[in-house]
Structure formats: C-alpha cells, structure tokens
Design a protein around this motif. Sequence first.
Motif, short mmCIF file in Angstrom:
data_model
loop_
_atom_site.label_atom_id
_atom_site.label_comp_id
_atom_site.label_asym_id
_atom_site.label_seq_id
_atom_site.Cartn_x
_atom_site.Cartn_y
_atom_site.Cartn_z
N VAL A 63 -7.44 47.10 1.16
CA VAL A 63 -6.45 47.23 0.09
C VAL A 63 -6.86 46.34 -1.08
O VAL A 63 -7.18 45.17 -0.90
CB VAL A 63 -5.04 46.82 0.58
CG1 VAL A 63 -4.04 46.93 -0.56
CG2 VAL A 63 -4.61 47.68 1.76
N GLY A 64 -6.85 46.92 -2.29
CA GLY A 64 -7.07 46.15 -3.51
C GLY A 64 -5.73 45.91 -4.18
O GLY A 64 -4.91 46.82 -4.28
N ILE A 65 -5.51 44.68 -4.62
CA ILE A 65 -4.21 44.31 -5.19
C ILE A 65 -4.43 43.55 -6.49
O ILE A 65 -5.23 42.61 -6.55
CB ILE A 65 -3.42 43.41 -4.21
CG1 ILE A 65 -3.23 44.12 -2.87
CG2 ILE A 65 -2.06 43.02 -4.80
CD1 ILE A 65 -2.72 43.23 -1.76
N THR A 66 -3.72 43.95 -7.54
CA THR A 66 -3.82 43.24 -8.82
C THR A 66 -2.65 42.28 -8.99
O THR A 66 -1.56 42.51 -8.47
CB THR A 66 -3.81 44.20 -10.02
OG1 THR A 66 -2.45 44.58 -10.33
CG2 THR A 66 -4.65 45.44 -9.77
N LEU A 67 -2.90 41.21 -9.74
CA LEU A 67 -1.85 40.28 -10.14
C LEU A 67 -2.04 39.94 -11.62
O LEU A 67 -3.19 39.86 -12.07
CB LEU A 67 -1.92 38.98 -9.32
CG LEU A 67 -1.28 38.96 -7.94
CD1 LEU A 67 -1.68 37.70 -7.19
CD2 LEU A 67 0.25 39.04 -8.05
N PRO A 68 -0.95 39.70 -12.35
CA PRO A 68 -1.09 39.26 -13.75
C PRO A 68 -1.39 37.76 -13.81
O PRO A 68 -0.64 36.97 -14.36
CB PRO A 68 0.27 39.61 -14.36
CG PRO A 68 1.22 39.50 -13.21
CD PRO A 68 0.45 39.92 -11.99
N CYS A 69 -2.50 37.39 -13.18
CA CYS A 69 -2.89 35.99 -13.03
C CYS A 69 -4.41 35.88 -13.15
O CYS A 69 -5.12 36.84 -12.83
CB CYS A 69 -2.51 35.45 -11.65
SG CYS A 69 -0.83 35.75 -11.08
N VAL A 70 -4.89 34.72 -13.56
CA VAL A 70 -6.30 34.41 -13.38
C VAL A 70 -6.52 34.23 -11.88
O VAL A 70 -5.79 33.51 -11.22
CB VAL A 70 -6.69 33.12 -14.14
CG1 VAL A 70 -8.07 32.63 -13.71
CG2 VAL A 70 -6.65 33.35 -15.65
N ILE A 71 -7.52 34.94 -11.34
CA ILE A 71 -7.79 34.89 -9.91
C ILE A 71 -9.21 34.37 -9.68
O ILE A 71 -10.18 34.92 -10.22
CB ILE A 71 -7.67 36.29 -9.26
CG1 ILE A 71 -6.29 36.90 -9.50
CG2 ILE A 71 -7.99 36.21 -7.76
CD1 ILE A 71 -5.16 36.25 -8.75
N LYS A 72 -9.32 33.32 -8.88
CA LYS A 72 -10.64 32.82 -8.48
C LYS A 72 -10.65 32.63 -6.98
O LYS A 72 -9.80 31.93 -6.43
CB LYS A 72 -10.97 31.50 -9.20
CG LYS A 72 -11.32 31.69 -10.67
CD LYS A 72 -12.17 30.55 -11.18
CE LYS A 72 -12.71 30.86 -12.58
NZ LYS A 72 -13.70 29.87 -13.01
N ASP A 73 -11.63 33.27 -6.33
CA ASP A 73 -11.76 33.19 -4.87
C ASP A 73 -10.45 33.51 -4.17
O ASP A 73 -10.09 32.88 -3.17
CB ASP A 73 -12.26 31.79 -4.45
CG ASP A 73 -13.63 31.47 -5.04
OD1 ASP A 73 -14.46 32.39 -5.12
OD2 ASP A 73 -13.84 30.31 -5.45
N ALA A 79 0.14 32.19 -14.03
CA ALA A 79 1.20 33.14 -13.69
C ALA A 79 1.85 33.62 -14.97
O ALA A 79 2.81 33.03 -15.46
CB ALA A 79 2.23 32.50 -12.78
N ALA A 80 1.32 34.70 -15.53
CA ALA A 80 1.87 35.27 -16.75
C ALA A 80 2.81 36.41 -16.37
O ALA A 80 2.41 37.34 -15.67
CB ALA A 80 0.75 35.80 -17.65
N ASN A 81 4.06 36.33 -16.79
CA ASN A 81 5.04 37.38 -16.54
C ASN A 81 5.31 37.59 -15.05
O ASN A 81 5.62 38.70 -14.60
CB ASN A 81 4.60 38.70 -17.20
CG ASN A 81 4.32 38.52 -18.67
OD1 ASN A 81 5.20 38.10 -19.42
ND2 ASN A 81 3.10 38.79 -19.10
N ILE A 82 5.16 36.52 -14.28
CA ILE A 82 5.46 36.54 -12.85
C ILE A 82 5.85 35.12 -12.46
O ILE A 82 5.56 34.17 -13.19
CB ILE A 82 4.24 37.07 -12.05
CG1 ILE A 82 4.65 37.52 -10.65
CG2 ILE A 82 3.11 36.04 -12.01
CD1 ILE A 82 3.59 38.35 -9.94
N ASP A 83 6.52 34.96 -11.33
CA ASP A 83 7.05 33.66 -10.95
C ASP A 83 5.97 32.57 -10.92
O ASP A 83 4.85 32.80 -10.44
CB ASP A 83 7.69 33.77 -9.56
CG ASP A 83 8.51 32.55 -9.19
OD1 ASP A 83 9.68 32.48 -9.60
OD2 ASP A 83 7.96 31.68 -8.50
#
Length: 253
Positions: A63-73, A79-83
């Motif tokens: 499963v691939g999942i996106t988040l409105p966040c900078v993701i490293k490892d 956390a932009a526009n999310i808790d």
Amino acid sequence: MATARGFGVDIGGSGIKGCPVDIDGGVLAEERMRIPTPQPSTPSAVADAVAEIVEKFSWTGPVGITLPCVIKDGTALTAANIDKGWIGTDAQELFAERLGRTRDDVLVLNDADAAGTAEMRSGAGAGHRGLVVVLTFGTGIGSAMFIDGKLVPNTEFGHIEVDGHDAEKQAAASVKDDLELTYEEWAPRVSNYIQALEKFLWPDLIIAGGGVSKKGHKWIPLLETRTPVVAAALRNDAGIVGAATAAATRHND
C-alpha cells in the motif's frame, strides 16, 4: 496478461481517498472510496480511516500512502493542514501496524511528490525534460519538482512568502472557496504566487493539479506567468495513482 495493480491512499486536509490502481495504465482500477478526514486529524484517527479504506477493497498487497508532510525514511517531519501530532511520527510503522503489514509493504510519501510522480509517468509531464514543477491546489498548495524526470523530494514551495504571507494562505483553492472568489478573482492570486516562485526558479513547465485542475480551462488561461502552465491530466486522482505506483514498483524491484 494480467494488469499490474497497486493500492494508493491519498490523505488530504478535508478528505482521505483510496482504491486499487492500474499501474500500467496510470489510472484508477475501481471507483475510489472517500471519507472525510477525521477532526482532529491525529495519527491514530487517520490510521483507522486508512485501514477502513484498505479493508473495504479486501486488499492484501503493498500500500502506498500520501501525507501532506515532509517525509524522510517514513517519518513525518512537518504537518501542513493536518494535526501537528504527526510531526516526528514514524508514519510508515504506524500504518504498517494498523494494516497488519510488514514495514516493507507500506510506503509513505509526500502528497505532492506522489501526484507529481504520477503526472510525470503517465500524465501531463510524460516525456518532458528539463525542470518541471507540479503545484497541487487544494486545502494548501503542495509542490513537486522534477529535473529530467527525476524527483527532487520534499519541496515546500507552497510555503514561500508572498507579500508578507505564506503563499498558500493567499492562493490555495480553499482560499477561493472560503472567500467565495470567482475564477477571475482568484487567478491573479495564483499569478502573483507563481511569479514569486519564478524569481527563484526557471521551470520549463508548471503542471497545476488538485481538485481545481478539472476546471483548469476556466482559470489557467487567465494566469500571467513566464512559464507555460498546463492542467494535470490525472487531476485529483494523481496522488492515489502515484502512491500506488511507488509502492508497487518498489516492492517489485
């Protein structure tokens, strides 16, 4: 021959959507399921929502999942526009545990990077060389940058300062909706933002994505920019497609 399939989930500020994806065609393989983003959008609440979507389709693969966040490892660093509770969270481990998967069966990536990857592979950016910037207009403004088709991850161009304000607070699609602006009233805000970006970058192409891209013909021609701007071909499905593709191809490598 069976079509290669993957599964993508796109987490946004207002909605979480996902479904199986035809990897070869770069399109959704089934009708996507969308549920409102929990408020507050804490890691545990969002993980439950993601599991609900994955289980709805009885999906057992990666499963691939996106988040409105900078993701490293696999870890969220912004956390932009999310808790804000996402900051410092090992999102990959969280989702793997909630979905009953191994860590290697889950890939978490920035939402705009996922959308951009899909557009460059099978959408408006396919075959384009040079510097291409994908901007997703939604709750905020996401960005993805590609040099000769290769992703430069975790750009945050939606947060550059324009006239003393965070750019997305002036030009996101949510601002258009909240202020009830017409396309004619909103387009100058987008132009102003892109012109500010063009002071630092010389893109060969800008791809405008997010839900508002499906009405691109109403506002993209109104933009005043140095760089050619085109609407995203995959529109608001790009994040799902990109996430699924990234997870499936990594799993197959």
